[in-house]
Design a protein around this motif. Structure first.
Motif, PDB file in Angstrom:
ATOM      1  N   TYR A 184      46.317  49.359  34.024  1.00 15.15           N
ATOM      2  CA  TYR A 184      45.947  48.378  35.104  1.00 15.15           C
ATOM      3  C   TYR A 184      45.869  46.846  34.849  1.00 15.15           C
ATOM      4  O   TYR A 184      46.295  45.977  35.417  1.00 15.15           O
ATOM      5  CB  TYR A 184      44.411  48.976  35.604  1.00 15.15           C
ATOM      6  CG  TYR A 184      44.001  48.024  36.724  1.00 15.15           C
ATOM      7  CD1 TYR A 184      44.211  48.488  38.136  1.00 15.15           C
ATOM      8  CD2 TYR A 184      43.186  47.017  36.647  1.00 15.15           C
ATOM      9  CE1 TYR A 184      43.925  47.785  39.096  1.00 15.15           C
ATOM     10  CE2 TYR A 184      42.789  46.255  37.697  1.00 15.15           C
ATOM     11  CZ  TYR A 184      43.089  46.652  38.811  1.00 15.15           C
ATOM     12  OH  TYR A 184      42.510  45.926  39.991  1.00 15.15           O
TER      13      TYR A 184
ATOM     14  N   THR B 159      47.993  43.753  35.962  1.00 12.74           N
ATOM     15  CA  THR B 159      47.507  42.533  36.313  1.00 12.74           C
ATOM     16  C   THR B 159      47.871  41.578  36.005  1.00 12.74           C
ATOM     17  O   THR B 159      48.280  40.287  36.330  1.00 12.74           O
ATOM     18  CB  THR B 159      45.839  42.948  36.372  1.00 12.74           C
ATOM     19  OG1 THR B 159      45.609  44.000  37.029  1.00 12.74           O
ATOM     20  CG2 THR B 159      45.117  41.585  36.794  1.00 12.74           C
TER      21      THR B 159
ATOM     22  N   LYS C 180      41.660  32.637  44.685  1.00  9.78           N
ATOM     23  CA  LYS C 180      41.495  33.773  45.445  1.00  9.78           C
ATOM     24  C   LYS C 180      42.522  33.659  46.681  1.00  9.78           C
ATOM     25  O   LYS C 180      43.373  34.619  47.069  1.00  9.78           O
ATOM     26  CB  LYS C 180      40.217  34.099  45.760  1.00  9.78           C
ATOM     27  CG  LYS C 180      39.940  35.572  46.548  1.00  9.78           C
ATOM     28  CD  LYS C 180      38.513  35.987  46.884  1.00  9.78           C
ATOM     29  CE  LYS C 180      38.445  37.118  47.554  1.00  9.78           C
ATOM     30  NZ  LYS C 180      37.191  37.545  47.746  1.00  9.78           N
TER      31      LYS C 180
ATOM     32  N   ASP D 119      46.515  45.157  46.866  1.00 10.24           N
ATOM     33  CA  ASP D 119      45.512  45.725  47.268  1.00 10.24           C
ATOM     34  C   ASP D 119      44.182  44.634  46.980  1.00 10.24           C
ATOM     35  O   ASP D 119      44.612  43.730  46.045  1.00 10.24           O
ATOM     36  CB  ASP D 119      44.868  46.798  46.510  1.00 10.24           C
ATOM     37  CG  ASP D 119      44.786  47.085  45.227  1.00 10.24           C
ATOM     38  OD1 ASP D 119      43.637  46.814  44.853  1.00 10.24           O
ATOM     39  OD2 ASP D 119      45.858  47.522  44.408  1.00 10.24           O
ATOM     40  N   LYS D 120      43.431  44.813  47.523  1.00  9.81           N
ATOM     41  CA  LYS D 120      42.258  43.858  47.433  1.00  9.81           C
ATOM     42  C   LYS D 120      41.769  43.552  46.137  1.00  9.81           C
ATOM     43  O   LYS D 120      41.345  42.467  45.613  1.00  9.81           O
ATOM     44  CB  LYS D 120      40.961  44.286  48.269  1.00  9.81           C
ATOM     45  CG  LYS D 120      39.626  43.419  48.276  1.00  9.81           C
ATOM     46  CD  LYS D 120      38.598  44.096  49.317  1.00  9.81           C
ATOM     47  CE  LYS D 120      37.285  43.993  48.702  1.00  9.81           C
ATOM     48  NZ  LYS D 120      36.006  44.760  49.612  1.00  9.81           N
ATOM     49  N   TYR D 121      41.577  44.666  45.350  1.00  5.95           N
ATOM     50  CA  TYR D 121      40.812  44.626  44.061  1.00  5.95           C
ATOM     51  C   TYR D 121      41.889  44.054  43.130  1.00  5.95           C
ATOM     52  O   TYR D 121      41.574  43.397  42.141  1.00  5.95           O
ATOM     53  CB  TYR D 121      40.481  46.038  43.588  1.00  5.95           C
ATOM     54  CG  TYR D 121      39.418  46.705  44.524  1.00  5.95           C
ATOM     55  CD1 TYR D 121      38.182  45.994  44.262  1.00  5.95           C
ATOM     56  CD2 TYR D 121      39.868  47.636  45.190  1.00  5.95           C
ATOM     57  CE1 TYR D 121      37.090  46.759  45.210  1.00  5.95           C
ATOM     58  CE2 TYR D 121      38.776  48.514  46.312  1.00  5.95           C
ATOM     59  CZ  TYR D 121      37.419  47.676  46.240  1.00  5.95           C
ATOM     60  OH  TYR D 121      36.561  48.151  46.931  1.00  5.95           O
ATOM     61  N   ARG D 122      43.019  44.452  43.118  1.00  8.98           N
ATOM     62  CA  ARG D 122      44.122  43.623  42.251  1.00  8.98           C
ATOM     63  C   ARG D 122      44.146  42.228  42.545  1.00  8.98           C
ATOM     64  O   ARG D 122      44.178  41.464  41.708  1.00  8.98           O
ATOM     65  CB  ARG D 122      45.633  44.295  42.546  1.00  8.98           C
ATOM     66  CG  ARG D 122      46.669  43.826  41.752  1.00  8.98           C
ATOM     67  CD  ARG D 122      46.636  44.336  40.361  1.00  8.98           C
ATOM     68  NE  ARG D 122      47.166  45.449  40.514  1.00  8.98           N
ATOM     69  CZ  ARG D 122      47.194  46.535  39.418  1.00  8.98           C
ATOM     70  NH1 ARG D 122      46.944  45.961  38.358  1.00  8.98           N
ATOM     71  NH2 ARG D 122      47.707  47.617  39.551  1.00  8.98           N
ATOM     72  N   LYS D 123      43.933  41.901  43.864  1.00 13.97           N
ATOM     73  CA  LYS D 123      44.199  40.300  44.409  1.00 13.97           C
ATOM     74  C   LYS D 123      43.154  39.615  43.425  1.00 13.97           C
ATOM     75  O   LYS D 123      43.179  38.638  43.086  1.00 13.97           O
ATOM     76  CB  LYS D 123      44.094  40.201  45.399  1.00 13.97           C
ATOM     77  CG  LYS D 123      45.802  40.528  46.087  1.00 13.97           C
ATOM     78  CD  LYS D 123      45.638  40.181  47.626  1.00 13.97           C
ATOM     79  CE  LYS D 123      45.142  41.174  48.651  1.00 13.97           C
ATOM     80  NZ  LYS D 123      45.556  41.032  49.975  1.00 13.97           N
ATOM     81  N   GLU D 124      41.769  40.269  43.691  1.00 18.38           N
ATOM     82  CA  GLU D 124      40.571  39.779  43.097  1.00 18.38           C
ATOM     83  C   GLU D 124      40.741  39.653  41.679  1.00 18.38           C
ATOM     84  O   GLU D 124      40.151  38.724  41.015  1.00 18.38           O
ATOM     85  CB  GLU D 124      39.175  40.535  43.454  1.00 18.38           C
ATOM     86  CG  GLU D 124      38.783  40.291  44.975  1.00 18.38           C
ATOM     87  CD  GLU D 124      37.929  41.234  45.306  1.00 18.38           C
ATOM     88  OE1 GLU D 124      37.359  41.986  44.788  1.00 18.38           O
ATOM     89  OE2 GLU D 124      37.381  41.464  46.468  1.00 18.38           O
ATOM     90  N   ASP D 125      41.169  40.836  41.017  1.00 16.19           N
ATOM     91  CA  ASP D 125      41.394  40.675  39.562  1.00 16.19           C
ATOM     92  C   ASP D 125      42.246  39.595  38.925  1.00 16.19           C
ATOM     93  O   ASP D 125      42.049  38.666  38.012  1.00 16.19           O
ATOM     94  CB  ASP D 125      41.734  41.969  38.803  1.00 16.19           C
ATOM     95  CG  ASP D 125      40.515  42.995  38.745  1.00 16.19           C
ATOM     96  OD1 ASP D 125      39.260  42.713  39.099  1.00 16.19           O
ATOM     97  OD2 ASP D 125      41.045  44.151  38.989  1.00 16.19           O
TER      98      ASP D 125
ATOM     99  N   LYS E  17      40.604  35.995  39.543  1.00 14.40           N
ATOM    100  CA  LYS E  17      39.443  35.758  38.314  1.00 14.40           C
ATOM    101  C   LYS E  17      40.301  35.603  37.125  1.00 14.40           C
ATOM    102  O   LYS E  17      39.786  34.791  36.259  1.00 14.40           O
ATOM    103  CB  LYS E  17      38.761  37.187  38.497  1.00 14.40           C
ATOM    104  CG  LYS E  17      37.638  37.116  37.487  1.00 14.40           C
ATOM    105  CD  LYS E  17      36.884  38.581  37.389  1.00 14.40           C
ATOM    106  CE  LYS E  17      35.732  38.527  36.381  1.00 14.40           C
ATOM    107  NZ  LYS E  17      34.851  39.811  36.535  1.00 14.40           N
TER     108      LYS E  17
END
Length: 120
Positions: A34, A38, A62, A73-79, A82
Protein backbone atom coordinates in the motif's frame (compact mmCIF):
# COMPACT_ATOMS: atom_id res chain seq x y z
CA UNK A 1 11.24 36.44 -10.93
CA UNK A 2 14.89 37.28 -10.34
CA UNK A 3 17.65 34.95 -11.46
CA UNK A 4 18.58 34.12 -7.83
CA UNK A 5 14.96 33.32 -6.94
CA UNK A 6 14.67 31.15 -10.04
CA UNK A 7 17.77 29.19 -9.03
CA UNK A 8 16.52 28.80 -5.46
CA UNK A 9 13.13 27.64 -6.72
CA UNK A 10 14.58 25.12 -9.16
CA UNK A 11 16.86 23.80 -6.42
CA UNK A 12 13.90 23.45 -4.03
CA UNK A 13 11.84 21.71 -6.69
CA UNK A 14 14.66 19.32 -7.53
CA UNK A 15 15.22 18.59 -3.82
CA UNK A 16 11.50 17.91 -3.43
CA UNK A 17 11.41 15.51 -6.38
CA UNK A 18 14.58 13.78 -5.16
CA UNK A 19 13.17 13.31 -1.68
CA UNK A 20 9.91 11.87 -3.02
CA UNK A 21 11.95 9.56 -5.28
CA UNK A 22 14.09 8.48 -2.31
CA UNK A 23 10.99 7.66 -0.28
CA UNK A 24 9.59 5.62 -3.16
CA UNK A 25 12.80 3.59 -3.39
CA UNK A 26 12.75 3.10 0.38
CA UNK A 27 9.16 1.82 0.30
CA UNK A 28 9.90 -0.37 -2.71
CA UNK A 29 12.67 -2.10 -0.79
CA UNK A 30 10.70 -3.20 2.23
CA UNK A 31 7.56 -1.16 2.65
CA UNK A 32 4.05 -2.48 2.48
CA UNK A 33 2.49 -2.73 -0.96
CA UNK A 34 0.00 0.00 0.00
CA UNK A 35 2.75 2.47 0.94
CA UNK A 36 4.82 1.52 -2.06
CA UNK A 37 1.87 2.26 -4.35
CA UNK A 38 1.12 5.51 -2.50
CA UNK A 39 4.70 6.72 -2.84
CA UNK A 40 4.81 5.69 -6.51
CA UNK A 41 1.58 7.55 -7.29
CA UNK A 42 2.87 10.54 -5.31
CA UNK A 43 6.09 10.56 -7.31
CA UNK A 44 4.17 10.58 -10.59
CA UNK A 45 1.92 13.35 -9.31
CA UNK A 46 4.88 15.44 -8.11
CA UNK A 47 6.43 15.21 -11.57
CA UNK A 48 3.08 16.05 -13.17
CA UNK A 49 2.58 19.15 -11.02
CA UNK A 50 6.30 20.07 -11.24
CA UNK A 51 5.89 22.57 -8.42
CA UNK A 52 6.48 22.43 -4.66
CA UNK A 53 4.14 25.32 -3.76
CA UNK A 54 0.82 23.41 -3.94
CA UNK A 55 2.13 20.96 -1.36
CA UNK A 56 3.24 23.51 1.25
CA UNK A 57 -0.35 23.83 2.50
CA UNK A 58 -2.20 20.70 3.56
CA UNK A 59 -5.61 21.76 2.23
CA UNK A 60 -4.14 22.86 -1.08
CA UNK A 61 -2.21 19.57 -1.33
CA UNK A 62 -5.43 17.65 -0.78
CA UNK A 63 -7.27 19.73 -3.40
CA UNK A 64 -4.43 19.24 -5.87
CA UNK A 65 -4.44 15.47 -5.43
CA UNK A 66 -8.24 15.27 -5.64
CA UNK A 67 -8.29 17.40 -8.80
CA UNK A 68 -5.57 15.51 -10.63
CA UNK A 69 -6.40 11.98 -9.46
CA UNK A 70 -10.21 11.80 -9.04
CA UNK A 71 -10.29 8.07 -9.85
CA UNK A 72 -8.48 7.11 -6.63
CA UNK A 73 -10.30 6.22 -3.43
CA UNK A 74 -10.63 8.79 -0.66
CA UNK A 75 -8.04 7.21 1.63
CA UNK A 76 -5.37 6.93 -1.06
CA UNK A 77 -5.86 10.59 -1.99
CA UNK A 78 -5.59 11.63 1.66
CA UNK A 79 -2.42 9.58 2.12
CA UNK A 80 -0.84 11.03 -1.02
CA UNK A 81 -1.68 14.59 0.02
CA UNK A 82 -0.33 13.99 3.51
CA UNK A 83 2.84 12.39 2.15
CA UNK A 84 3.57 15.21 -0.30
CA UNK A 85 2.71 17.86 2.29
CA UNK A 86 5.14 16.46 4.88
CA UNK A 87 7.96 16.11 2.36
CA UNK A 88 7.47 19.72 1.22
CA UNK A 89 7.18 21.06 4.77
CA UNK A 90 10.31 19.18 5.86
CA UNK A 91 12.33 20.66 3.01
CA UNK A 92 10.90 24.12 3.61
CA UNK A 93 11.61 23.91 7.33
CA UNK A 94 15.20 22.84 6.79
CA UNK A 95 15.73 25.57 4.21
CA UNK A 96 14.46 28.31 6.51
CA UNK A 97 16.40 27.41 9.65
CA UNK A 98 18.44 30.31 10.96
CA UNK A 99 22.22 30.09 11.22
CA UNK A 100 21.94 30.23 15.03
CA UNK A 101 19.78 27.11 15.08
CA UNK A 102 22.11 25.30 12.67
CA UNK A 103 25.12 26.20 14.82
CA UNK A 104 23.33 24.99 17.95
CA UNK A 105 22.43 21.65 16.37
CA UNK A 106 25.95 21.14 15.04
CA UNK A 107 27.42 21.95 18.45
CA UNK A 108 25.10 19.44 20.13
CA UNK A 109 26.05 16.78 17.60
CA UNK A 110 29.73 17.46 18.11
CA UNK A 111 29.47 17.16 21.91
CA UNK A 112 27.30 14.06 21.87
CA UNK A 113 28.79 11.05 23.60
CA UNK A 114 28.74 7.72 21.79
CA UNK A 115 26.04 5.25 22.67
CA UNK A 116 26.97 2.55 25.10
CA UNK A 117 24.93 -0.38 26.19
CA UNK A 118 25.36 -1.02 29.89
CA UNK A 119 23.71 -3.97 31.48
CA UNK A 120 21.56 -2.78 34.36
Amino acid sequence: MSKVKTLEYSFALQSFLNKVQKEYVYQKNGGTSYRETTSELSLHLAHQVNDIVPFLDRDRAKTTVETLRPELDKYRKEDMAKFLYYVAKDLNGNATLSQDVLNYVNQKRKNRRPLSFVKA
